[in-house]
Design a protein around this motif. Structure first.
Motif, PDB file in Angstrom:
ATOM      1  N   VAL A 511       0.859  -1.185   0.000  1.00  0.00           N
ATOM      2  CA  VAL A 511       0.000   0.000   0.000  1.00  0.00           C
ATOM      3  C   VAL A 511       0.895   1.233   0.000  1.00  0.00           C
ATOM      4  O   VAL A 511       1.692   1.437   0.913  1.00  0.00           O
ATOM      5  CB  VAL A 511      -0.945   0.013   1.209  1.00  0.00           C
ATOM      6  N   ARG A 512       0.765   2.049  -1.052  1.00  0.00           N
ATOM      7  CA  ARG A 512       1.635   3.209  -1.235  1.00  0.00           C
ATOM      8  C   ARG A 512       0.824   4.493  -1.123  1.00  0.00           C
ATOM      9  O   ARG A 512      -0.306   4.583  -1.619  1.00  0.00           O
ATOM     10  CB  ARG A 512       2.296   3.156  -2.619  1.00  0.00           C
ATOM     11  N   CYS A 513       1.405   5.483  -0.498  1.00  0.00           N
ATOM     12  CA  CYS A 513       0.828   6.824  -0.445  1.00  0.00           C
ATOM     13  C   CYS A 513       1.853   7.807  -0.981  1.00  0.00           C
ATOM     14  O   CYS A 513       3.058   7.664  -0.721  1.00  0.00           O
ATOM     15  CB  CYS A 513       0.438   7.206   0.982  1.00  0.00           C
ATOM     16  N   VAL A 514       1.402   8.817  -1.717  1.00  0.00           N
ATOM     17  CA  VAL A 514       2.319   9.739  -2.370  1.00  0.00           C
ATOM     18  C   VAL A 514       3.178  10.488  -1.362  1.00  0.00           C
ATOM     19  O   VAL A 514       4.312  10.878  -1.646  1.00  0.00           O
ATOM     20  CB  VAL A 514       1.550  10.721  -3.282  1.00  0.00           C
ATOM     21  N   SER A 515       2.677  10.683  -0.174  1.00  0.00           N
ATOM     22  CA  SER A 515       3.421  11.400   0.865  1.00  0.00           C
ATOM     23  C   SER A 515       4.332  10.476   1.662  1.00  0.00           C
ATOM     24  O   SER A 515       4.988  10.918   2.597  1.00  0.00           O
ATOM     25  CB  SER A 515       2.442  12.077   1.823  1.00  0.00           C
ATOM     26  N   ASN A 516       4.364   9.186   1.292  1.00  0.00           N
ATOM     27  CA  ASN A 516       5.124   8.163   2.015  1.00  0.00           C
ATOM     28  C   ASN A 516       4.611   7.945   3.434  1.00  0.00           C
ATOM     29  O   ASN A 516       5.288   7.309   4.253  1.00  0.00           O
ATOM     30  CB  ASN A 516       6.623   8.495   2.062  1.00  0.00           C
ATOM     31  N   SER A 517       3.431   8.467   3.726  1.00  0.00           N
ATOM     32  CA  SER A 517       2.814   8.197   5.022  1.00  0.00           C
ATOM     33  C   SER A 517       2.119   6.841   4.975  1.00  0.00           C
ATOM     34  O   SER A 517       1.889   6.277   3.904  1.00  0.00           O
ATOM     35  CB  SER A 517       1.803   9.289   5.367  1.00  0.00           C
ATOM     36  N   LEU A 518       1.792   6.314   6.149  1.00  0.00           N
ATOM     37  CA  LEU A 518       1.118   5.022   6.216  1.00  0.00           C
ATOM     38  C   LEU A 518      -0.394   5.225   6.210  1.00  0.00           C
ATOM     39  O   LEU A 518      -0.908   6.183   6.808  1.00  0.00           O
ATOM     40  CB  LEU A 518       1.527   4.273   7.483  1.00  0.00           C
ATOM     41  N   PRO A 519      -1.133   4.348   5.535  1.00  0.00           N
ATOM     42  CA  PRO A 519      -2.595   4.454   5.578  1.00  0.00           C
ATOM     43  C   PRO A 519      -3.111   4.150   6.981  1.00  0.00           C
ATOM     44  O   PRO A 519      -2.450   3.473   7.776  1.00  0.00           O
ATOM     45  CB  PRO A 519      -3.049   3.391   4.578  1.00  0.00           C
ATOM     46  N   GLU A 520      -4.303   4.643   7.272  1.00  0.00           N
ATOM     47  CA  GLU A 520      -4.881   4.414   8.595  1.00  0.00           C
ATOM     48  C   GLU A 520      -5.515   3.033   8.707  1.00  0.00           C
ATOM     49  O   GLU A 520      -5.502   2.414   9.776  1.00  0.00           O
ATOM     50  CB  GLU A 520      -5.922   5.506   8.889  1.00  0.00           C
ATOM     51  N   ILE A 521      -6.061   2.548   7.604  1.00  0.00           N
ATOM     52  CA  ILE A 521      -6.749   1.252   7.605  1.00  0.00           C
ATOM     53  C   ILE A 521      -6.334   0.465   6.376  1.00  0.00           C
ATOM     54  O   ILE A 521      -6.304   1.010   5.267  1.00  0.00           O
ATOM     55  CB  ILE A 521      -8.283   1.424   7.597  1.00  0.00           C
ATOM     56  N   VAL A 522      -6.008  -0.809   6.553  1.00  0.00           N
ATOM     57  CA  VAL A 522      -5.813  -1.737   5.438  1.00  0.00           C
ATOM     58  C   VAL A 522      -6.499  -3.039   5.830  1.00  0.00           C
ATOM     59  O   VAL A 522      -6.087  -3.689   6.809  1.00  0.00           O
ATOM     60  CB  VAL A 522      -4.323  -1.996   5.134  1.00  0.00           C
TER      61      VAL A 522
END
Length: 676
Positions: A511-522
């Motif tokens: 799971v990738r986010c453009v800001s390199n932050s971690l998602p809250e839910i997966v």
């Protein structure tokens, strides 16, 4: 005695001079590339050689600082570099400084014809008589001399009697009627952005091609053209005249990118602004000079500051018959690749066709080998890799192309009249991706070229397992839009089959986010057959990798599942319309009794090349033996097979296969490996 001493002194002086002269000649030879030296060895005195002459510097540091303060950038170049460089300082760089003209003047008398000056490479291209090359090399400010490469584009194959795979009317895509061009847009998910109002407005795209001979075509009449220049004939007309080169190829690529004729052809970036340059001399076997391409790119940056370049040609060959080797295509060797990477460092998104020399490996042309250049492969309308599409790897082992788009039966403007043609080639997939990138840059004006580059790769169809055929896969502009908007993007290789009864089945995803932050839910949501959906939180291991275990089932069943991720910017499903659609995999019940060898069924040899034999310890005849591929599809069946009989597997492709064996009301699944 005195005469003997004088004679000895003369010999010593002569020897010293000879050593000095020899050393100077060797130093000059060292400045000539190996390709150039080999070319000179077969040429006779007086013959012309087309070369690059590279200089050591651009003058003293104090003079450099004075000159750089006087250089003004094009408005769009300043805006683009500001977001690219951030707070790193001066927008005007060393690359914007012209060549030191005293150097050019000193070698000018030894040049037969000067072609182009490259500020970026600190070099000039020229035609030189071979006997003058050692003289030029002797100047201390000359760094090295190399051959000038020439390139080729493949001849286009037209398919005038084309039945589109998909077509769309106005009701399907709001206000746009794509007609036959619907598939080439929908395959890379462009209509969703068109429906949001993005069509490339305000984005500057520079095309470098063979010329554009039918700009009066109905689909091209409304193009916003900022400027044109013919670098083959040195005039403003990029169409056909009584000069060198024809514009057939450029008409095709330009219309695929920016054409607009509702009901037949709509290019992804039909509202963008265009800079059109002619860099190819189509006379003499469609050979192309790489210095024209570099000159066009530098000219466009100086005058217009393009956001994107789109080029559908590649460079490999030399006048002498030599060519860049596979090792040369390492991203750091060819002049055109170095120039392309410089453009990328200045914030330009450089998009280039991979080439039409497939299906062999390492069949790219420069500058597609650049590590900052977005190389484009070609697929069919139904998503299979085109046989002609060039493949990687690069000389240093990197995967190429980066992404792919439709390059077979692409609707394009006819170069000759107001009709349409359907040519093939990475020449057409390249402008489609360049157009998709323009929509993303318009939607996210603060995004840099490399952020769009990465977004297109990460969200493409095979990003879970890139290869040298498709690269990271077919572009998904809509998914790239969501990723750049900050939503989490899920990269997942679907589970295909579970042939053995297990306590659990592991599902993994990145799971990738453009800001390199971690998602809250997966989360992972699954069901068995027609049962109820059940939810399992996925746990992170490292590098944004998540996993969850679906509990095992102990009978034949089909397991359905989908993935869900959420952060403060929104939520995403995979598949995107889950739970209406979901991934699934079958579970085959196996009845091997490991404690009772009397029930054993086994296959030998394993791995196998041409034949296998299936043995049953407790039965002479097997009721049925099915050979099944990894997708769960039956390849062939053998009813009433005698235990130990040989079965041919010579026709199977190399890889993992399965045997579904029925014996005495027992079902056994065996795995075997087929060798090449």
């Amino acid at each position: 005695m005195k005469n003997r001493i004088l004679h000895t002194m003369r010999l010593s002086v002569a020897l010293i001079c000879l050593i000095f002269i020899s050393g100077k000649v060797l130093a000059q030879q060292d400045k000539l590339s190996e390709r150039l030296r080999k070319t000179l060895a077969v040429k006779t005195e007086g013959q012309l050689v087309t070369v690059w002459i590279f200089f050591t510097d651009k003058g003293p540091e104090d003079e450099f600082r004075k000159k750089i303060s006087t250089i003004k950038l094009a408005g769009n170049a300043s805006k683009r570099r500001s977001k690219t460089f951030g707070n790193k300082g001066q927008l005007v760089t060393w690359y914007d400084m012209p060549l030191l003209q005293t150097y050019v003047s000193e070698i000018d008398e030894y040049l037969e014809k000067q072609r182009h000056e490259s500020k970026w490479l600190n070099a000039l291209s020229a035609d030189v008589r071979q006997e003058n090359l050692p003289i030029i090399a002797a100047f201390g400010f000359v760094k090295r001399i190399d051959l000038l490469a020439k390139g080729k584009i493949s001849q286009n194959q037209y398919q005038p009697n084309f039945s589109p795979l998909l077509s769309a009317g106005i009701s399907d895509v709001k206000d746009l009627n794509y007609g036959d061009s619907y598939n080439q847009n929908q395959q890379i998910r462009v209509p969703e952005l068109h429906n949001m109002g993005f069509a490339g407005q305000g984005i500057v795209i520079c095309m470098m091609d063979a010329g554009y001979n039918n700009l009066s075509h109905i689909s091209l009449q409304d193009l916003n053209i900022l400027g044109t220049w013919d670098f083959v004939n040195n005039n403003v007309n990029v169409g056909d005249e009584n000069d060198f080169g024809t514009g057939e190829h450029g008409t095709l690529t330009l219309s695929a990118l920016g054409g607009y004729h509702p009901g037949t052809l709509i290019g992804p970036a039909y509202a963008a602004s265009f800079v059109l340059t002619k860099t190819e001399n189509t006379e003499s076997e469609t050979q192309v000079e790489e210095d024209n391409w570099i000159a066009a790119l530098e000219w466009a940056e100086e005058n217009f500051g393009p956001d994107i370049t789109s080029t559908s040609l590649g460079y490999l060959n030399f006048d002498s018959g030599f060519a860049y080797s596979a090792d040369d295509l390492d991203g750091n060797t060819t002049a055109i690749t170095i120039a392309g990477d410089i453009a990328a460092s200045l914030g330009i998104l450089v998009v280039n066709s991979a080439g039409n020399s497939g299906p062999g490996s390492a069949t790219l042309g420069a500058p597609a080998d650049g590590d900052s250049i977005l190389a484009i492969g070609a697929v069919t309308p139904w998503g299979e890799i085109a046989g002609f599409s060039s493949r990687g790897p690069t000389g240093d082992g990197r995967i190429k192309p980066e992404v792919s788009a439709q390059g077979v039966q692409v609707v394009s403007a006819s170069p000759y009249d107001d009709s349409y043609v359907y040519p093939n080639g990475t020449s057409l997939s390249c402008p489609l991706v360049a157009g998709a990138a323009a929509l993303l840059l318009q939607a996210f004006p603060n995004a840099t070229n490399m952020q769009v580059y990465e977004a297109l790769k990460i969200t493409a169809s095979q990003s879970y397992e890139p290869n040298n055929d498709y690269g990271w896969g077919i572009v998904n502009t809509w998914a790239a839009y969501n990723y750049l908007s900050g939503k989490p993007h899920i990269v997942h290789r679907p589970v295909e089959n579970a042939y053995d009864i297990q306590d659990f089945y592991t599902v993994s995803a990145e799971v990738r986010c453009v800001s390199n932050s971690l998602p809250e839910i997966v989360n992972l949501t699954y069901k068995v057959n027609d049962g109820e959906w059940e939810n399992i939180p996925m746990t992170i291991s490292d590098n944004n990798n998540y996993s969850a275990d679906i509990p095992g089932v102990y009978d034949e069943a089909t397991i359905y599942y989908y993935l869900y991720s959420e952060n403060s910017n929104g939520a995403m499903h995979l598949p995107e319309n889950a739970p209406d659609s979901a991934f699934s995999f079958p579970v085959f019940r196996t009845s091997i009794d490991h404690e009772n060898l009397a029930e054993s069924i086994f296959v030998v040899p394993n791995p196998a090349k041409n034949h296998i034999s299936v043995y049953s310890v407790n039965a002479d005849v097997l009721e049925s033996v099915d050979i099944i591929n990894v997708m769960g599809q039956t390849y062939c069946s053998y009813p009433d097979l005698i235990s130990g009989s040989a079965v041919s597997v010579a026709g199977l492709s190399a890889g993992t296969w399965f045997l579904k064996v029925k014996s005495k009301d027992r079902l056994t699944v065996l795995k075997f490996v087929k060798l090449d």
